[in-house]
Design a protein around this motif. Sequence first.
Motif, PDB file in Angstrom:
ATOM      1  N   GLY A 115      29.277  48.234  34.049  1.00  0.00           N
ATOM      2  CA  GLY A 115      27.929  47.957  33.568  1.00  0.00           C
ATOM      3  C   GLY A 115      27.393  46.627  34.046  1.00  0.00           C
ATOM      4  N   GLY A 116      27.713  46.233  35.273  1.00  0.00           N
ATOM      5  CA  GLY A 116      27.222  44.969  35.809  1.00  0.00           C
ATOM      6  C   GLY A 116      27.927  43.749  35.273  1.00  0.00           C
ATOM      7  N   GLN A 117      29.121  43.926  34.684  1.00  0.00           N
ATOM      8  CA  GLN A 117      29.861  42.795  34.152  1.00  0.00           C
ATOM      9  C   GLN A 117      31.333  42.940  34.498  1.00  0.00           C
ATOM     10  N   LEU A 118      31.990  41.797  34.645  1.00  0.00           N
ATOM     11  CA  LEU A 118      33.437  41.775  34.796  1.00  0.00           C
ATOM     12  C   LEU A 118      34.036  41.995  33.410  1.00  0.00           C
ATOM     13  N   THR A 119      34.806  43.084  33.245  1.00  0.00           N
ATOM     14  CA  THR A 119      35.217  43.518  31.910  1.00  0.00           C
ATOM     15  C   THR A 119      36.702  43.829  31.897  1.00  0.00           C
ATOM     16  N   LEU A 120      37.350  43.452  30.783  1.00  0.00           N
ATOM     17  CA  LEU A 120      38.718  43.868  30.489  1.00  0.00           C
ATOM     18  C   LEU A 120      38.648  45.047  29.521  1.00  0.00           C
ATOM     19  N   VAL A 121      39.298  46.156  29.858  1.00  0.00           N
ATOM     20  CA  VAL A 121      39.292  47.358  29.025  1.00  0.00           C
ATOM     21  C   VAL A 121      40.738  47.723  28.689  1.00  0.00           C
ATOM     22  N   THR A 122      41.012  47.898  27.371  1.00  0.00           N
ATOM     23  CA  THR A 122      42.354  48.275  26.936  1.00  0.00           C
ATOM     24  C   THR A 122      42.285  48.887  25.546  1.00  0.00           C
ATOM     25  N   ARG A 123      43.361  49.611  25.176  1.00  0.00           N
ATOM     26  CA  ARG A 123      43.499  50.111  23.802  1.00  0.00           C
ATOM     27  C   ARG A 123      44.832  49.688  23.191  1.00  0.00           C
ATOM     28  N   GLU A 124      45.486  48.737  23.900  1.00  0.00           N
ATOM     29  CA  GLU A 124      46.764  48.237  23.415  1.00  0.00           C
ATOM     30  C   GLU A 124      46.618  46.756  23.078  1.00  0.00           C
ATOM     31  N   PRO A 125      47.026  46.329  21.898  1.00  0.00           N
ATOM     32  CA  PRO A 125      46.936  44.921  21.530  1.00  0.00           C
ATOM     33  C   PRO A 125      47.957  44.103  22.328  1.00  0.00           C
ATOM     34  N   GLY A 126      47.658  42.827  22.470  1.00  0.00           N
ATOM     35  CA  GLY A 126      48.566  41.937  23.187  1.00  0.00           C
ATOM     36  C   GLY A 126      47.790  40.848  23.903  1.00  0.00           C
ATOM     37  N   ARG A 127      48.547  39.960  24.574  1.00  0.00           N
ATOM     38  CA  ARG A 127      47.949  38.844  25.300  1.00  0.00           C
ATOM     39  C   ARG A 127      47.971  39.170  26.794  1.00  0.00           C
ATOM     40  N   TYR A 128      46.812  39.063  27.438  1.00  0.00           N
ATOM     41  CA  TYR A 128      46.656  39.368  28.858  1.00  0.00           C
ATOM     42  C   TYR A 128      46.180  38.111  29.587  1.00  0.00           C
ATOM     43  N   ALA A 129      46.967  37.673  30.578  1.00  0.00           N
ATOM     44  CA  ALA A 129      46.612  36.519  31.425  1.00  0.00           C
ATOM     45  C   ALA A 129      46.472  37.017  32.862  1.00  0.00           C
ATOM     46  N   PHE A 130      45.378  36.658  33.504  1.00  0.00           N
ATOM     47  CA  PHE A 130      45.119  37.194  34.850  1.00  0.00           C
ATOM     48  C   PHE A 130      44.138  36.284  35.578  1.00  0.00           C
ATOM     49  N   ASP A 131      44.056  36.471  36.926  1.00  0.00           N
ATOM     50  CA  ASP A 131      43.145  35.723  37.798  1.00  0.00           C
ATOM     51  C   ASP A 131      42.222  36.701  38.518  1.00  0.00           C
ATOM     52  N   VAL A 132      41.008  36.250  38.761  1.00  0.00           N
ATOM     53  CA  VAL A 132      39.993  37.051  39.443  1.00  0.00           C
ATOM     54  C   VAL A 132      39.340  36.172  40.519  1.00  0.00           C
ATOM     55  N   SER A 133      39.058  36.771  41.684  1.00  0.00           N
ATOM     56  CA  SER A 133      38.396  36.060  42.779  1.00  0.00           C
ATOM     57  C   SER A 133      37.007  36.628  42.988  1.00  0.00           C
ATOM     58  N   LEU A 134      36.026  35.708  43.179  1.00  0.00           N
ATOM     59  CA  LEU A 134      34.650  36.124  43.382  1.00  0.00           C
ATOM     60  C   LEU A 134      34.043  35.350  44.541  1.00  0.00           C
ATOM     61  N   ALA A 135      33.049  35.939  45.181  1.00  0.00           N
ATOM     62  CA  ALA A 135      32.268  35.289  46.226  1.00  0.00           C
ATOM     63  C   ALA A 135      30.806  35.358  45.830  1.00  0.00           C
ATOM     64  N   LEU A 136      30.150  34.202  45.769  1.00  0.00           N
ATOM     65  CA  LEU A 136      28.737  34.127  45.388  1.00  0.00           C
ATOM     66  C   LEU A 136      27.920  33.785  46.623  1.00  0.00           C
ATOM     67  N   ARG A 137      27.128  34.740  47.073  1.00  0.00           N
ATOM     68  CA  ARG A 137      26.266  34.510  48.226  1.00  0.00           C
ATOM     69  C   ARG A 137      25.091  33.640  47.810  1.00  0.00           C
ATOM     70  N   PRO A 138      24.772  32.600  48.588  1.00  0.00           N
ATOM     71  CA  PRO A 138      23.698  31.697  48.177  1.00  0.00           C
ATOM     72  C   PRO A 138      22.322  32.267  48.487  1.00  0.00           C
ATOM     73  N   THR A 139      21.341  31.744  47.782  1.00  0.00           N
ATOM     74  CA  THR A 139      19.943  32.040  48.061  1.00  0.00           C
ATOM     75  C   THR A 139      19.259  30.758  48.482  1.00  0.00           C
ATOM     76  N   GLY A 140      18.112  30.875  49.096  1.00  0.00           N
ATOM     77  CA  GLY A 140      17.370  29.705  49.534  1.00  0.00           C
ATOM     78  C   GLY A 140      17.016  29.812  50.995  1.00  0.00           C
ATOM     79  N   SER A 141      16.112  28.949  51.415  1.00  0.00           N
ATOM     80  CA  SER A 141      15.659  28.949  52.797  1.00  0.00           C
ATOM     81  C   SER A 141      15.926  27.586  53.401  1.00  0.00           C
TER      82      SER A 141
END
Length: 392
Positions: A115-141
């Motif tokens: 849905g246009g968002q970075l989301t964690l989905v689960t049905r099991e309780p617990g602690r989740y540690a993780f890394d995510v990589s993103l690239a942000l394209r710039p705007t401007g002239s």
Amino acid sequence: MWTSPVILGLLLTASGGTPFPATSSGSVTIPLQELLPLYAKHQESAPLAPPTEALVVKSQLKGRLTAEALLVEAHFEVEVLASDRWTQVRLLQLDTDTYLTGVPALQGATVGALGGQLTLVTREPGRYAFDVSLALRPTGSGAERQAQLRFGAHVSPVPLRLEADATAFTLVDPLASGSEDTEVYPRQGVLRVGWRNAAAPKVARQVVRPPLEPSIPSAQATWVSTLEGKATVRVRYSLRLDREQELELTLPEGHRLERVFLDSVPLIASVKDDTLKLKVAPTRFGETEATLEVVLARDLGVFHLSGKLKLALPRVSWPVATLRARAHFPAVFNYRRDGGSMEEYEGEQAEAVESQTPLPGKVIHFRQYLVAASAPTLELGYSVDISQSYFR
């Protein structure tokens, strides 16, 4: 006595008792002192619902500027409390210029775009540690660029630790702190980074020097002969060159090669058909000068009371600008130039050349300019010198 058919049936079911066979209707009577303990036990066995389904207990953001994008490394630690039902934890907004370049593989949970968002989905309780990589394209002239990152509903805004090479980028928003690491703080839940690409330094155009034409600016030759006619010829060439070159010398008739030196270092050389071929180069890298010395021997024959001498020097494949020669012959004779390409000269220049290497005998000086593709020659006539004789 207090009778409650509905309550009693629920208590029997919750306490693990065996229910009565289903009937269309019925009633039961139980003492109140027995009903109250069963009701209290039912309230204790019912689990309490958690106050929230999940919590983001830790989040860190690191960024690095490149010529094309803002690269972000995000670290999250999520504690999921709810069980037996699906839980969604929205972490970051994925705008049109934000791209996922790396997501983790978790056991019991999934991290991705939803849905246009970075989301964690689960049905099991617990602690989740993780890394995510993103690239942000710039705007401007023009030279200025801008990129922004928005947080999800379940993440509290945190600062971005930004690395930017000061020699390649100039931060506009926030203003540069003077160091390579800058803390970018969110404003109204949005991280904004503005920068300008530094102007590329002007590189001086490399001037390629044309190859240096090999030449011999000057050469010096010396003849030395005994009265028996044993003569030695030593020629010293000052070379001008910038790389290894081939030099060819043609020996005069009747001469034999004794030694060859390049910058005072002996060379192994061989003569074939009176031709000596050498590979010469400056001794030190980057220099354009070298010195070649060639020693020849010849038998002139026994001197008589008078006669003629025909002398010659090697023919060199490179042009020679100036050639100066000295002849050290027995002092009992007078000498005169009868021909050849070299001319006799006297004066201060001759005295300066003579003083360099004093040798015995009568000295005669000769020179020639612009020698190219030819062998310098000299013809001398000699006769007994009777100027000091008592009989005249």
